[in-house]
Design an enzyme around this catalytic site. Structure first.
Site, short mmCIF file in Angstrom:
data_model
loop_
_atom_site.label_atom_id
_atom_site.label_comp_id
_atom_site.label_asym_id
_atom_site.label_seq_id
_atom_site.Cartn_x
_atom_site.Cartn_y
_atom_site.Cartn_z
CB CYS A 89 -0.90 -0.02 1.24
SG CYS A 89 -2.03 1.39 1.35
CG HIS A 131 -5.47 -2.03 -1.79
ND1 HIS A 131 -4.51 -2.67 -1.04
CD2 HIS A 131 -5.21 -0.70 -1.69
CE1 HIS A 131 -3.72 -1.76 -0.50
NE2 HIS A 131 -4.13 -0.55 -0.89
CD GLU A 132 -6.60 1.82 -4.38
OE1 GLU A 132 -6.81 2.82 -3.66
OE2 GLU A 132 -5.48 1.28 -4.45
CG HIS A 135 -7.35 2.87 0.77
ND1 HIS A 135 -6.58 3.13 1.89
CD2 HIS A 135 -6.52 2.29 -0.12
CE1 HIS A 135 -5.35 2.71 1.69
NE2 HIS A 135 -5.28 2.19 0.48
#
Length: 169
Positions: A89, A131-132, A135
Site C-alpha cells: 500500500c 484494496h481501493e 480505503h
C-alpha cells in the site's frame, strides 16, 4: 499535473469511512484529475483512493491489468474463489504481505459525471478494486491479515519499518 502527497499510516483520514459523493461538479472533476495525476505520476502504482490524498470522499483511481479509470461510490460483488498474493500500500510504503482476496470482483458505481460504471476483473485487477474500496471504508490491507502475518505486519508498522517519507533524507 498535480501529484498530491500520499497520507501515511497514522493519519486519521485513512481510518475514517468516507462520505458518499452527492455533487458532481467541477470540484469533483478536479479531485478525479488529481487522483489520476497522483496515480500515474510515479511508476508501479495500481490505485489511489481519495483518503490517501487527504480527501474524505468515496472516489478512487486505478490502473491495473491494462484497465485504467476512476470509480465513485463503489459497491463490490466478490467471488467465493480466493487468491493469496503479496500486497502492499502506498500508505504503508515498502511493506508487502501475503493477503487473501477474492479472485474475481465486480465493482459498480458512477463516473465523475454521475453515469453508471461497472468494472469486472480477476487476479490483480480484482485485488486492486478490493484494496481501493477498502480505503473508502477506512480499512487498510493489513486489517485483512490473519494470525502470524498480521502480528508481523503490526510489529513492523509499530517499529516504523516502512519507508516513511519522514525517514528519507
Amino acid at each position: 499535473m498535480t501529484m498530491r502527497p500520499i497520507r501515511i499510516i497514522g493519519d486519521p483520514v485513512l481510518r475514517t469511512g468516507c462520505e458518499p459523493v452527492t455533487t458532481f461538479d467541477a470540484e469533483l472533476r478536479a479531485l478525479v484529475t488529481d487522483l489520476m495525476d497522483t496515480l500515474l505520476g510515479a511508476p508501479g502504482r495500481a490505485g489511489v483512493a481519495a483518503p490517501q490524498i487527504g480527501v474524505s470522499a468515496q472516489v478512487f483511481a486505478y490502473d491495473a491489468d491494462g484497465h485504467r479509470g476512476h470509480l465513485i461510490n463503489p459497491t463490490l460483488k466478490l467471488s467465493d474463489e480466493l487468491q493469496d498474493d503479496e500486497e502492499g500500500c502506498l500508505s504503508i510504503p515498502g511493506l508487502y504481505f501475503p493477503t487473501v482476496r477474492a479472485l474475481h470482483a465486480t465493482a459498480r458505481g458512477v463516473d465523475q459525471h454521475g453515469e453508471p460504471l461497472t468494472i469486472a476483473g480477476s487476479g490483480f485487477l480484482a485485488r486492486a478494486l478490493q484494496h481501493e474500496t477498502d480505503h473508502l471504508g477506512g480499512r487498510l490491507y493489513v486489517d485483512t491479515l490473519r494470525s502470524d502475518t498480521r502480528r508481523r505486519a503490526l510489529r513492523e508498522i509499530r517499529a516504523g519499518r516502512f519507508d516513511s517519507p519522514s525517514r528519507r533524507s
